[in-house]
Scaffold this motif. Sequence first.
Motif, PDB file in Angstrom:
ATOM      1  N   SER A 189      23.473  19.200 -30.673  1.00 33.50           N
ATOM      2  CA  SER A 189      22.360  19.811 -29.586  1.00 33.50           C
ATOM      3  C   SER A 189      22.042  21.285 -29.734  1.00 33.50           C
ATOM      4  CB  SER A 189      22.811  19.181 -28.186  1.00 33.50           C
ATOM      5  OG  SER A 189      24.444  19.924 -27.978  1.00 33.50           O
ATOM      6  N   ILE A 190      23.233  21.917 -30.413  1.00 34.59           N
ATOM      7  CA  ILE A 190      22.979  23.284 -30.095  1.00 34.59           C
ATOM      8  C   ILE A 190      23.231  23.994 -31.650  1.00 34.59           C
ATOM      9  CG2 ILE A 190      23.836  25.720 -29.742  1.00 34.59           C
ATOM     10  CD1 ILE A 190      22.467  24.176 -27.334  1.00 34.59           C
ATOM     11  N   TYR A 191      22.263  24.782 -32.123  1.00 39.75           N
ATOM     12  CA  TYR A 191      22.434  25.387 -33.504  1.00 39.75           C
ATOM     13  C   TYR A 191      22.274  26.877 -32.862  1.00 39.75           C
ATOM     14  CZ  TYR A 191      22.478  20.993 -35.799  1.00 39.75           C
ATOM     15  OH  TYR A 191      23.033  19.869 -36.528  1.00 39.75           O
ATOM     16  N   PRO A 192      23.181  27.502 -33.008  1.00 40.66           N
ATOM     17  CA  PRO A 192      22.930  29.194 -32.509  1.00 40.66           C
ATOM     18  C   PRO A 192      21.938  29.833 -33.514  1.00 40.66           C
ATOM     19  CG  PRO A 192      25.247  28.526 -32.613  1.00 40.66           C
ATOM     20  CD  PRO A 192      24.662  27.554 -33.070  1.00 40.66           C
ATOM     21  N   ILE A 193      21.877  29.610 -34.763  1.00 42.25           N
ATOM     22  CA  ILE A 193      20.745  30.038 -35.532  1.00 42.25           C
ATOM     23  C   ILE A 193      20.332  29.059 -36.457  1.00 42.25           C
ATOM     24  CG2 ILE A 193      20.280  31.918 -37.290  1.00 42.25           C
ATOM     25  CD1 ILE A 193      23.041  33.424 -36.346  1.00 42.25           C
ATOM     26  N   ILE A 194      18.959  29.198 -36.526  1.00 46.39           N
ATOM     27  CA  ILE A 194      18.283  28.185 -37.375  1.00 46.39           C
ATOM     28  C   ILE A 194      17.178  28.955 -38.668  1.00 46.39           C
ATOM     29  CG2 ILE A 194      18.177  26.290 -36.048  1.00 46.39           C
ATOM     30  CD1 ILE A 194      15.134  26.471 -35.719  1.00 46.39           C
ATOM     31  N   PHE A 195      17.273  28.713 -39.783  1.00 48.09           N
ATOM     32  CA  PHE A 195      16.498  29.298 -40.695  1.00 48.09           C
ATOM     33  C   PHE A 195      15.390  28.271 -41.040  1.00 48.09           C
ATOM     34  CE2 PHE A 195      20.577  30.899 -40.992  1.00 48.09           C
ATOM     35  CZ  PHE A 195      20.328  32.399 -41.534  1.00 48.09           C
ATOM     36  N   ILE A 196      13.943  28.731 -40.868  1.00 45.49           N
ATOM     37  CA  ILE A 196      12.901  27.639 -41.278  1.00 45.49           C
ATOM     38  C   ILE A 196      12.064  28.302 -42.245  1.00 45.49           C
ATOM     39  CG2 ILE A 196      12.821  26.492 -39.159  1.00 45.49           C
ATOM     40  CD1 ILE A 196      10.591  28.441 -38.198  1.00 45.49           C
ATOM     41  N   ASP A 197      11.625  27.633 -43.215  1.00 43.88           N
ATOM     42  CA  ASP A 197      10.839  28.172 -44.366  1.00 43.88           C
ATOM     43  C   ASP A 197      10.138  27.108 -45.087  1.00 43.88           C
ATOM     44  OD1 ASP A 197       9.466  29.977 -46.219  1.00 43.88           O
ATOM     45  OD2 ASP A 197      11.580  30.629 -47.278  1.00 43.88           O
ATOM     46  N   ALA A 198       9.169  27.565 -45.925  1.00 42.11           N
ATOM     47  CA  ALA A 198       8.344  26.266 -46.682  1.00 42.11           C
ATOM     48  C   ALA A 198       8.269  26.719 -48.183  1.00 42.11           C
ATOM     49  CB  ALA A 198       7.095  26.187 -45.966  1.00 42.11           C
ATOM     50  N   ILE A 199       8.414  25.801 -49.006  1.00 39.87           N
ATOM     51  CA  ILE A 199       8.334  25.941 -50.328  1.00 39.87           C
ATOM     52  C   ILE A 199       7.114  25.342 -50.948  1.00 39.87           C
ATOM     53  CG2 ILE A 199       9.598  25.618 -52.533  1.00 39.87           C
ATOM     54  CD1 ILE A 199      12.227  25.301 -51.204  1.00 39.87           C
ATOM     55  N   HIS A 200       6.174  26.033 -51.532  1.00 37.16           N
ATOM     56  CA  HIS A 200       4.898  25.482 -52.110  1.00 37.16           C
ATOM     57  C   HIS A 200       4.995  24.952 -53.498  1.00 37.16           C
ATOM     58  CE1 HIS A 200       2.897  27.117 -48.391  1.00 37.16           C
ATOM     59  NE2 HIS A 200       3.860  27.898 -48.439  1.00 37.16           N
ATOM     60  N   PHE A 201       4.424  23.970 -53.678  1.00 32.19           N
ATOM     61  CA  PHE A 201       4.336  23.271 -55.104  1.00 32.19           C
ATOM     62  C   PHE A 201       3.230  22.524 -55.433  1.00 32.19           C
ATOM     63  CE2 PHE A 201       6.801  20.594 -52.313  1.00 32.19           C
ATOM     64  CZ  PHE A 201       6.463  19.399 -52.551  1.00 32.19           C
ATOM     65  N   SER A 202       3.096  22.341 -56.738  1.00 30.73           N
ATOM     66  CA  SER A 202       1.536  21.703 -56.985  1.00 30.73           C
ATOM     67  C   SER A 202       2.372  20.027 -57.690  1.00 30.73           C
ATOM     68  CB  SER A 202       0.872  21.986 -58.205  1.00 30.73           C
ATOM     69  OG  SER A 202       0.631  23.544 -57.529  1.00 30.73           O
TER      70      SER A 202
END
Length: 244
Positions: A171-184
Amino acid sequence: MARQKKEIHKVEMTDGKRAIIQQLFQEYNIESATDIQDALKDLLGGTIKQMMETEMDEHLGYSKSERSDSENARNGYKTKSLNSSYGSFQIDVPQDRQSSFQPQVVKKRQKDISAIDEKIISMYAKGMTTRQISETLEDIYGFEASEGFISDVTDKILPQIEEWQSRPLSSIYPIIFIDAIHFSVRHDNMITKLAAYVVMGINEDGRKEVLTIEVGENESSKYWLGVLNSLKNRGVRGYPYSLL
């Protein structure tokens, strides 16, 4: 969490091993690495056959050299082709009159003994196409695997991916990292741009955990909203700090 290094097998020579190697050189007239591979393939086939003979003895209740009043008995051999890490070879599988013998060392319908499915999935994960995988298998193992067969194998991991994507989260995550990786990617002979949306969290124990990886069109706030809502549906109720 640090990635664990693959354990490297350390060869330890003994007098017994030296004697076996010396006998191997004498028996097979080894002069090259290819000769070694052929010798190992021959030994593998012989070992499997001997193990099957032992299994047949246990199945019938008496050895090949013994007489018995049993209704069941040995009934010759049937040739079977196998694929292995050393290439393809044939073995003679013992048969019984009642056709009740079920070998375990190599099961009746088993054609491969080199964990080929795992190898295919590993090559697929590295970005190889089905054609490249098929050509690699033929080059290394000496047998042809159609592109359809490769696709059937890789499709086996789809239920595992779906299960991982829908697993319950804390239910709890003190810190989250979000990112996106682009590819073809190539689809229907056209190059398309996609993005892999990755969310990684640090749980309350301080451990990193990949929460989700979703593939969609180019990065957008609307798509990110959908990704975060899916985390909420899987049980996540709070993440005080988000790092983009």
